[in-house]
Enzyme design. Structure first.
Site, PDB file in Angstrom:
ATOM      1  N   ASP A  36     -23.882  15.812  34.381  1.00  0.00           N
ATOM      2  CA  ASP A  36     -22.204  15.773  34.014  1.00  0.00           C
ATOM      3  C   ASP A  36     -21.522  16.418  33.269  1.00  0.00           C
ATOM      4  O   ASP A  36     -21.605  16.885  33.198  1.00  0.00           O
ATOM      5  CB  ASP A  36     -22.949  13.746  33.962  1.00  0.00           C
ATOM      6  N   ASP A  37     -20.913  15.769  33.179  1.00  0.00           N
ATOM      7  CA  ASP A  37     -19.616  16.362  31.666  1.00  0.00           C
ATOM      8  C   ASP A  37     -19.988  17.459  31.382  1.00  0.00           C
ATOM      9  O   ASP A  37     -20.965  17.474  30.486  1.00  0.00           O
ATOM     10  CB  ASP A  37     -18.251  15.489  31.419  1.00  0.00           C
TER      11      ASP A  37
ATOM     12  N   ARG B  51      -6.954  11.121  26.287  1.00  0.00           N
ATOM     13  CA  ARG B  51      -7.942  11.861  25.988  1.00  0.00           C
ATOM     14  C   ARG B  51      -8.015  13.414  25.585  1.00  0.00           C
ATOM     15  O   ARG B  51      -8.492  14.031  26.629  1.00  0.00           O
ATOM     16  CB  ARG B  51      -8.840  11.859  27.471  1.00  0.00           C
TER      17      ARG B  51
ATOM     18  N   TRP C 138     -16.719  13.248  41.692  1.00  0.00           N
ATOM     19  CA  TRP C 138     -15.114  13.391  41.319  1.00  0.00           C
ATOM     20  C   TRP C 138     -14.405  12.363  40.197  1.00  0.00           C
ATOM     21  O   TRP C 138     -14.283  11.303  40.752  1.00  0.00           O
ATOM     22  CB  TRP C 138     -14.454  13.218  42.878  1.00  0.00           C
ATOM     23  N   ASP C 139     -14.206  12.982  39.066  1.00  0.00           N
ATOM     24  CA  ASP C 139     -13.796  11.979  38.219  1.00  0.00           C
ATOM     25  C   ASP C 139     -12.298  11.907  38.254  1.00  0.00           C
ATOM     26  O   ASP C 139     -11.595  13.621  38.822  1.00  0.00           O
ATOM     27  CB  ASP C 139     -14.477  12.524  36.842  1.00  0.00           C
TER      28      ASP C 139
ATOM     29  N   ASN D 239     -10.042  10.606  34.907  1.00  0.00           N
ATOM     30  CA  ASN D 239      -9.673   9.879  33.508  1.00  0.00           C
ATOM     31  C   ASN D 239      -7.915   9.767  32.134  1.00  0.00           C
ATOM     32  O   ASN D 239      -8.452   9.971  31.147  1.00  0.00           O
ATOM     33  CB  ASN D 239     -10.401  10.867  31.844  1.00  0.00           C
TER      34      ASN D 239
ATOM     35  N   ASP E  24     -17.762   2.213  33.395  1.00  0.00           N
ATOM     36  CA  ASP E  24     -18.186   3.372  32.343  1.00  0.00           C
ATOM     37  C   ASP E  24     -18.931   1.707  31.818  1.00  0.00           C
ATOM     38  O   ASP E  24     -19.214   2.472  30.925  1.00  0.00           O
ATOM     39  CB  ASP E  24     -17.421   3.659  31.636  1.00  0.00           C
TER      40      ASP E  24
HETATM   41  C1  DGJ Z   1     -15.859   8.541  32.341  1.00  0.00           C
HETATM   42  C2  DGJ Z   1     -16.651   8.637  34.203  1.00  0.00           C
HETATM   43  O1  DGJ Z   1     -16.702   7.237  34.359  1.00  0.00           O
HETATM   44  C3  DGJ Z   1     -18.508   8.919  33.363  1.00  0.00           C
HETATM   45  O2  DGJ Z   1     -19.226   8.493  33.917  1.00  0.00           O
HETATM   46  C4  DGJ Z   1     -18.658  10.013  32.743  1.00  0.00           C
HETATM   47  O3  DGJ Z   1     -18.107  10.728  34.131  1.00  0.00           O
HETATM   48  C5  DGJ Z   1     -17.670  10.864  32.289  1.00  0.00           C
HETATM   49  N1  DGJ Z   1     -16.042  10.708  32.127  1.00  0.00           N
HETATM   50  C6  DGJ Z   1     -17.396  12.377  31.555  1.00  0.00           C
HETATM   51  O4  DGJ Z   1     -16.603  12.246  30.606  1.00  0.00           O
END
Ligand code: DGJ
Length: 743
Positions: free
Chosen positions: A371-372, A448, A482-483, A485, A553
């Site tokens: 992940d990130d 964020r 692919w996020d 946010n 999440d």
């Molecule tokens: C939001 C995602 O929903 C999480 O699962 C994770 O990937 C974080 N971002 C990482 O910044």
């Protein structure tokens, strides 16, 4: 091609596709009536005596011999309620005397805003119907598209708006479709939420006036999802008539449910008209999103089963069949994944990921996802987005050693990206501060600590496609998470003239789709997940390009029961990723057993997101056993017919779901007890959807049925007599699961 100047003949054409009954489209020239039939549904509209396209019927399937007269416009009810407003038009322009929700509203160069769409006498029957309308005077043309799936009876509707005037026009409101429901009393079902609290099913009576569900955020949003279901009268989960729909659009959207002054009920949806203004120059066209609509005579459950099958067979992409294998009718089931996010946060390293990968492989996981935190100067959420090079401190030899290790362990490798965003603390932003959505000279609101890249710009689109393509060319990556946010703020686009900047609402989303489509074309075996801080971008538009979604999440296994319940009203469990994470859960500080968390997640596409390096041998053994059991029945769970037997909503003490494979050879059911009260045992569970005469053998995946439960019994027995849980199934957060296999 079957193009016709309508008015020539009666035509009946079999539509393309599979299904129990063929899908049919027909046009009756004498009565000027168009008809589509598919699955259990008929949809009928016609050209009324004024030349408007008027809805006639949408509901249960009618006999092929049933005929309709030419529709008549509704009469003027009073001097305040004119005929144009009262007539249930398929796609009403805002003009004449229209007081309810228009499908299309435009402003002409001379300031006129009157638009009255009439049939042109031209239609195309190649795929369903394309019917061409035109304003009574001006050269504004609208083609309405109708395609019905022969299997589910789900109708896809959209519009193409074309300006053939010499001067530009501005489109201020453009729906994909307006759906008219039969006169009656309805309960509206819709989904709302927030971050970590998505997928709440709301049910409320439809009252006079308009109810708006929408996103103004630039993307689909957590706060509401573009899906609706209208239950008529006494319809419930498994009985009665339900009309439902879902919009295929991942930008700002709006669905308006309206009961007008004469009690007519209509649902109109498409681009959100808020801050909308799409300039169409002479000769230009605007394609609306697609609005899908369907009908169920077997309640909300029947509606979602139809929608699930439609999504599996007609919306979701599929990776190419291996050579020599026939193309599958549905996408392959999702690999069981491990994801590092909840275990490591941003603190990823080569050693740490390798240690997790070893444990994941030992559990029977198929795919390892980092992940990130792996790129740029990403230590936390303050920096790095936009700089898509591998962080040399964390991965001194690049990603190859980790990917090789993951492959050697028998898994494939997936990677997190957030391509549409940039941190101001990044090389990309220092070099291209103009690449973000902004109004020059105004503050740029961070969320964020990040800003949104303006994907509508060709240079930004090229950059995003370029770095992703390079990443996939240089590394053996099977999967991208692919996020996305944050939502938009200050949606300015100052490369284009001031009058055209609002096109950003359309072009951004179109460019997102085109990047995804091009990546899939160049890397046909790469799979993609749509994540937006959880379930902020789930809709039938993005689902054409991605294989799965991250619903929330919130991974608390008890909260997930309600979320998954809401989610499945609109979307198939195939795409519903569900990780097992650590207990007590960080969000609610609630403690649960690993078995409870596993069973909660096994109702969708299973993943593990816990810190598995800290698991005891007993936890490891339990997870390994349940992953193996899941692999055996996964296709029934995620691609079968889902019955929500007992809803966890409204504080229910109990819940249960069941899925039955389409051939009815297998069923899998899950049982959850939140907290036993007053000594009550779990209610008698009557299964559904089985073959009544067939014999089914019961096997426990986890938990015990009452000792006198037969090992083998008929479908009728399981559905009518039902299953009683063992008396010991009591306490807090209890879970059990069983399978039934046809003998
Ligand atoms: C939001 C995602 O929903 C999480 O699962 C994770 O990937 C974080 N971002 C990482 O910044």
């Amino acid at each position: 091609m079957r193009r016709l100047w309508i008015g020539i003949a009666l035509l009946v054409v079999s539509a393309v596709g599979a299904g129990a009954q063929p899908g049919l489209v027909s046009y009756d020239a004498a009565s000027k009536v168009f008809r589509l039939d598919g699955g259990n549904t008929s949809y009928v509209f016609g050209i009324n005596s004024r030349g408007e396209l008027q809805q006639i019927y949408w509901g249960g399937r009618l006999a092929a011999t049933d005929k309709f007269p030419q529709p008549k416009p509704m009469r003027e009810w009073a001097s305040f309620d004119d005929s144009y407003t009262n007539t249930p038009q398929e796609y009403a322009g805002w003009g004449a005397g229209l007081y309810n929700e228009p499908a299309l509203k435009v402003t002409f160069a001379d300031g006129s805003r009157d638009l009255v769409l009439h049939d042109t006498g031209y239609a195309d029957m190649t795929h369903g119907f394309d019917v061409l309308l035109k304003d009574i005077d001006r050269a504004v043309y609208v083609t309405l598209h109708y395609t019905m799936d022969p299997g589910s009876g789900i109708l896809a509707r959209s519009a193409t708006i074309e300006n053939r005037e010499a001067q530009p026009i501005t489109v201020e409101q453009a729906a994909a479709a307006a759906w008219t429901l039969p006169a009656g009393h309805y309960t509206l079902n819709y989904l709302t939420g927030r971050w970590a609290g998505e997928w709440t099913l709301n049910q409320e009576p439809v009252m006079p006036g308009a109810r708006v569900i929408e996103s103004r955020r630039g993307s689909t949003g957590h706060q509401a999802n573009p899906w609706f279901a209208m239950q008529s009268g006494a319809a419930d989960e498994e009985h009665g008539e339900v009309w439902f729909g879902a919009l295929g659009w991942s930008g700002s959207w709006r669905i308006t449910v309206e009961q007008d002054q004469l009690d007519a009920v209509r649902v109109t949806g498409g681009f959100n008209p808020f801050d909308f203004g799409y300039v169409l120059h002479s000769g230009e066209r605007l394609e609306t999103p697609v609005f899908y609509g369907g009908y169920s005579a077997d309640g909300l459950g029947g509606a979602s089963r139809r929608l699930h099958r439609f999504e599996l067979e007609h919306i979701l992409p599929r990776t190419p069949a291996k050579s020599g294998q026939a193309a599958a009718l549905t996408p392959r089931v999702r690999p069981v994944i491990y994801n590092s996010w909840e275990a490591t946060g941003f603190n990823v390293s080569e050693d740490g990921q390798m240690a997790l990968a070893e444990k994941a492989a030992a559990l029977g996981v198929d795919r390892f996802v980092m992940d990130d935190g792996w790129f740029g100067q990403r230590k936390d959420d303050h920096a790095g987005l936009g700089d898509w090079y591998v962080n040399p401190q964390k991965f001194p030899h690049g990603l190859k050693p980790l990917i090789d290790k993951v492959h050697a362990l028998g898994m494939d490798f997936g990677l997190w990206v957030e391509p549409e965003m940039v941190n101001p603390d990044s090389d990309l932003y220092r070099k291209h501060p103009d690449w973000v959505l902004n109004f020059p000279g105004r503050p740029r609101t961070e969320q964020r600590n990040q800003l949104v890249l303006n994907l509508a710009r060709p240079d930004v689109r090229a950059y995003v496609l370029g770095f992703l393509d390079k990443l996939l060319n240089e590394n053996q990556i099977a999967f991208l998470k692919w996020d996305y946010n944050r939502n938009w703020s200050e949606p300015g686009w100052d490369q284009v003239p001031a009058s055209e900047q609002k096109r950003v609402y359309v072009e951004y989303t179109r460019d997102l789709y085109s990047i995804l489509a091009e990546l899939r074309r160049r890397h046909p075996n790469v799979e993609i997940e749509s994540c937006s801080g959880g379930g902020g971008r789930v809709d039938l538009g993005i689902l054409r390009y991605v294989d799965e979604v991250w619903p929330s999440d919130n991974t608390d296994p008890f909260d997930r029961l309600t979320q998954q319940d809401g989610f499945t009203y609109a979307y198939t469990p195939q795409i519903m990723m569900a990780w097992v994470t650590d207990s007590p859960h960080r969000l609610n500080n609630r403690t649960n057993s690993l078995a409870y968390a596993m069973l909660s997640s096994m109702q969708g596409s299973l993943g593990i997101g816990a810190n598995i390096t800290a698991w005891t041998p007993e936890q490891t053994a339990l997870a390994k056993r349940l992953i193996a059991a899941y692999h055996q029945v996964q296709s029934t769970i995620v691609q079968g017919d889902l019955y929500r037997l007992i809803s966890p909503r409204n504080g229910s003490e109990f819940s249960a779901t069941e899925t039955v494979s389409p051939d009815k050879k297998q069923a899998v059911f899950f049982i959850f007890e939140h907290s036993t009260q007053e000594g009550r045992g779990f209610p008698l569970l009557k299964l559904q959807g089985l073959d009544p005469a067939a014999e089914y053998a019961l096997t426990s995946i986890e938990g015990k049925a009452r000792a006198d439960t037969p090992a083998v019994a008929s479908g009728d027995w399981w559905m009518n007599h039902g299953l009683q849980m063992d008396d010991g199934f009591r306490g807090d957060l209890q879970a059990a699961a069983f399978r039934l296999d046809k003998k």
